[in-house]
Design an enzyme around this catalytic site. Structure first.
Site, PDB file in Angstrom:
ATOM      1  N   GLU A  81       1.114  -1.073   0.225  1.00 32.18           N
ATOM      2  CA  GLU A  81       0.000   0.018  -0.111  1.00 32.18           C
ATOM      3  C   GLU A  81       0.408   1.623   0.453  1.00 32.18           C
ATOM      4  OE1 GLU A  81      -0.977   3.730   1.410  1.00 32.18           O
ATOM      5  OE2 GLU A  81      -0.480   1.925   2.855  1.00 32.18           O
ATOM      6  N   CYS A 189      -7.892   7.023  -5.844  1.00 26.57           N
ATOM      7  CA  CYS A 189      -7.861   5.825  -5.241  1.00 26.57           C
ATOM      8  C   CYS A 189      -8.653   5.495  -4.896  1.00 26.57           C
ATOM      9  CB  CYS A 189      -7.153   6.752  -4.025  1.00 26.57           C
ATOM     10  SG  CYS A 189      -6.950   6.159  -2.889  1.00 26.57           S
ATOM     11  N   ASP A 196      -5.987  10.061  -8.945  1.00 25.45           N
ATOM     12  CA  ASP A 196      -4.189   9.597  -9.718  1.00 25.45           C
ATOM     13  C   ASP A 196      -4.581  10.546 -11.140  1.00 25.45           C
ATOM     14  OD1 ASP A 196      -3.883   8.694  -7.247  1.00 25.45           O
ATOM     15  OD2 ASP A 196      -4.717   7.506  -7.314  1.00 25.45           O
ATOM     16  N   GLU A 230      -2.389  -0.742  -9.657  1.00 26.88           N
ATOM     17  CA  GLU A 230      -2.259  -2.426 -10.464  1.00 26.88           C
ATOM     18  C   GLU A 230      -3.507  -2.525 -10.799  1.00 26.88           C
ATOM     19  OE1 GLU A 230       0.647  -0.740  -6.712  1.00 26.88           O
ATOM     20  OE2 GLU A 230      -1.625  -0.347  -7.193  1.00 26.88           O
TER      21      GLU A 230
END
Length: 291
Positions: A81, A189, A196, A230
């Site tokens: 994280e 996020c 992001d 990811e």
């Protein structure tokens, strides 16, 4: 500690080395949503992290600052994280490593490698860059940037939740290999919904290929999705894989830094289609315009 324990919370930087603050997140939680039941049969890949605010002090009190590049495989059961990694690296700012900068760098990087490898239960590669290398490689210099195409300014964009239908809209038969990118990637996020920003690069060869404008509309449509970096990369990869069963497929998401760290995941359907430099910790890759 789960991923929500630190994100969105006011957490003081540890004043001394604190490996216990690191948090791992199971990858399977998001993969299940997209039917990625056997990831090792679908793709290979790596998560590459660049920490631009890394440093320590020597035994004589001399600060040593630089960039740390961390790489670990997408086959790992967990990812780290991001806020916990920031706090972990920050906890080492006043920690002593070695009598000289060179000795300290070796000890510093080995400590990070051991801690992350233990946390993630997979080998992590770590390199420290004390000064800029003579050259920096960029894997995607030949990719066409979709928003620079003339028809883009005349198109209408109105969908900002992921719309897989765009991927097959106006698709065409082709023997060409598609190499395209966009700097319009944006997601949020998963925990805090903070934005992001990033760039995405797609390499693909199949009997049919997506229309370039429609592909750009798809990229724009993930703008309000709430996922980790990811997870966005794997979502796009899975959608393209399902739609086209491509012979070649590689998706790389190069996100901009937040808290001094950027995250750059890449997935491919064969190792030979992975970019050359990004997945290697021992090569400091060139940054994109906003990184």
């Amino acid at each position: 500690m789960d991923e929500a324990a630190l994100l969105g919370k006011t957490v003081a930087y540890p004043k001394s080395y604190a490996p216990e603050i690191l948090v791992k997140v199971p990858r399977r939680l998001n993969r299940e949503i997209y039917g990625i039941d056997a990831p090792d049969t679908l793709f290979c890949g790596y998560d590459s992290w660049h920490a631009y605010e890394a440093g320590f002090i020597t035994a004589k009190g001399l600060p040593v600052c630089g960039v740390v590049k961390i790489v670990y495989p997408a086959s790992s059961e967990y990812l780290v994280e991001s806020k916990s990694l920031k706090l972990y690296l920050g906890s080492m700012n006043m920690t002593s490593f070695g009598d000289t900068p060179g000795e300290g760098i070796s000890l510093f990087t080995e400590r990070i490698r051991q801690d992350l490898s233990q946390l993630l239960e997979t080998p992590a590669e770590v390199c420290f860059y004390h000064e800029p290398p003579a050259t920096c490689d960029f894997d995607f210099s030949e990719y066409e940037i979709l928003e620079n195409r003339p028809e883009t300014t005349q198109a209408h964009f109105s969908v900002y939740q992921e719309c897989p239908a765009y991927l097959t809209e106006n698709s065409r038969e082709s023997n060409e290999e598609l190499k395209v990118g966009s700097h319009l990637l944006k997601s949020n996020c998963k925990i805090t919904t903070q934005p992001d920003w990033g760039s995405i690069y797609i390499r693909m060869k199949a009997q049919r290929l997506p229309d370039k404008l429609s592909l750009l509309k798809y990229i724009v449509s993930v703008r309000n999705e709430n996922h980790f970096h990811e997870e966005i990369c794997e979502m796009v990869f899975k959608r393209l894989s399902d739609a086209y069963q491509p012979e070649i497929l590689s998706v790389a998401c190069l996100y901009t830094r937040r808290g001094g760290i950027d995250i750059c995941p890449v997935r491919a359907n064969h190792p030979r289609y992975l970019p050359t430099s990004l997945p290697r910790a021992d090569i400091l890759t060139a940054r994109t315009f906003r990184q």
